[in-house]
Design an enzyme around this catalytic site. Structure first.
Site, PDB file in Angstrom:
ATOM      1  N   TYR A 138       0.833  -1.197   0.000  1.00 31.77           N
ATOM      2  CA  TYR A 138       0.000   0.000   0.000  1.00 31.77           C
ATOM      3  C   TYR A 138       0.872   1.254   0.000  1.00 31.77           C
ATOM      4  CZ  TYR A 138      -2.968   3.746   1.772  1.00 31.77           C
ATOM      5  OH  TYR A 138      -3.598   4.960   1.942  1.00 31.77           O
ATOM      6  N   LYS A 142       1.274   3.879  -3.146  1.00 32.02           N
ATOM      7  CA  LYS A 142       0.842   5.266  -2.963  1.00 32.02           C
ATOM      8  C   LYS A 142       1.974   6.226  -3.330  1.00 32.02           C
ATOM      9  CE  LYS A 142      -2.542   6.653  -1.818  1.00 32.02           C
ATOM     10  NZ  LYS A 142      -3.715   7.008  -2.664  1.00 32.02           N
TER      11      LYS A 142
END
Length: 331
Positions: A138, A142
């Site tokens: 994640y 990002k």
């Protein structure tokens, strides 16, 4: 006198953050706001679009001037391919649409997790090093989305919120409450010296993102969004649970033991291809059992002090959870 309206498109508009932002923007008389979301909703100005595919013309050729990209795979668990598709490919597709539509500013809602390391961190600022290692896919994807956004031809703003909470949260708080109500939530770390961290109330984040979308002179800006009021994390969770009538965790797992247990759980889930996510992950341990605080000088200079402090935000969150009967049926 007629006021010129700025056309703003919000992705993730059926989610926690995007939905709150869309409501804030729609309350203004100088903005025409529309949204994209995964779920279909009964709203002619919110379209269901799969951002992992090329983005088509929207709303009969309506073209936004500003795009706020709040859609993401915002979870701690999944395959690398899932995170890449929903956080990197989706961002690339949206930026391609923004170029075709003549968008002048893109606001990318990233995450403070891009900074996280497996250690306590204090006073994280916009100049703190990012990478090359990341705690999970994640955070990695990002940051890749940030890099794509920084190559946008027009103005861009990268916003990195930290630990967003408040009414309307359908993932983090419900999971914590359910785990505690079923006796599956241990106290992670040291009870006598708990980890501390910043939180950010959802309405404050929505106000800051609206300003990032509309205020002049912000092109090429990266900004960390946090309360600037660090709190002891697990005692704060215990306070929320107490407000909901749910017993606080009695078991304590030190950080080292919790990391070992989380690693074993992750291995079991991956090898067994089990559904859902493990009951504990290494990312969750570092999130709850290590301190992460932020230097908020830049966000205060750009947006001012938060309109709602952490204390008031917690009271509102507890009251909302009570109204919704969050613990009903869990015991």
């Amino acid at each position: 006198m007629n006021t010129r309206m700025t056309r703003v498109l919000v992705t993730g508009a059926t989610g926690f953050v995007g939905g709150a932002l869309l409501r804030i923007l729609r309350a203004r008389d100088d903005v025409e706001a529309r949204g994209l979301g995964r779920r279909r909703v009964d709203d002619a100005d919110v379209a269901s679009v799969d951002l992992t595919q090329p983005v088509p013309e929207l709303f009969g050729g309506w073209r936004p001037e500003v795009v706020v990209h709040a859609a993401a795979r915002a979870t701690q668990w999944g395959t690398p391919a899932q995170f890449r598709a929903q956080n990197v490919d989706a961002t690339a597709n949206l930026l391609d649409y923004a170029r075709r539509a003549g968008v002048r500013r893109v606001v990318y809602v990233s995450s403070s997790s891009v900074f996280y390391r497996p250690a306590d961190q204090f006073g994280i600022s916009e100049t703190t090093a990012i990478g090359p290692g990341f705690l999970n896919d994640y955070a990695r994807t990002k940051h890749e989305g940030e890099l794509l956004t920084a190559r946008f031809d027009g103005e861009w703003v990268v916003a990195r919120p930290r630990a967003v909470f408040g009414p309307g949260d359908t993932t983090l708080l419900p999971r914590i409450v359910e785990a505690a109500a079923r006796g599956r939530l241990p106290f992670l770390g040291d009870r006598d010296d708990p980890a501390v961290g910043d939180l950010l109330y959802i309405d404050v984040l929505a106000e800051q993102l609206a300003a990032a979308a509309l205020a002049p002179g912000l092109g090429g800006t990266s900004v960390n969004l946090a309360s600037g009021e660090p709190v002891p994390l697990l005692p704060t969770i215990a306070r929320i649970l107490d407000g909901l009538g749910v017993p606080a965790p009695r078991r304590t797992l030190g950080r080292r033991g919790a990391l070992a247990l989380a690693a074993a759980a992750e291995t079991t889930w991956r090898l067994g291809r089990l559904p859902g996510e493990p009951p504990l992950t290494r990312y969750a341990v570092w999130l709850l059992a290590s301190s992460k605080t932020f230097d908020v000088a830049r966000s205060r200079a750009l947006f001012g002090a938060p309109s709602i402090g952490v204390e008031e935000g917690l009271e509102r969150t507890i009251a909302d959870a009570r109204r919704r009967g969050l613990v009903d049926g869990l015991r």
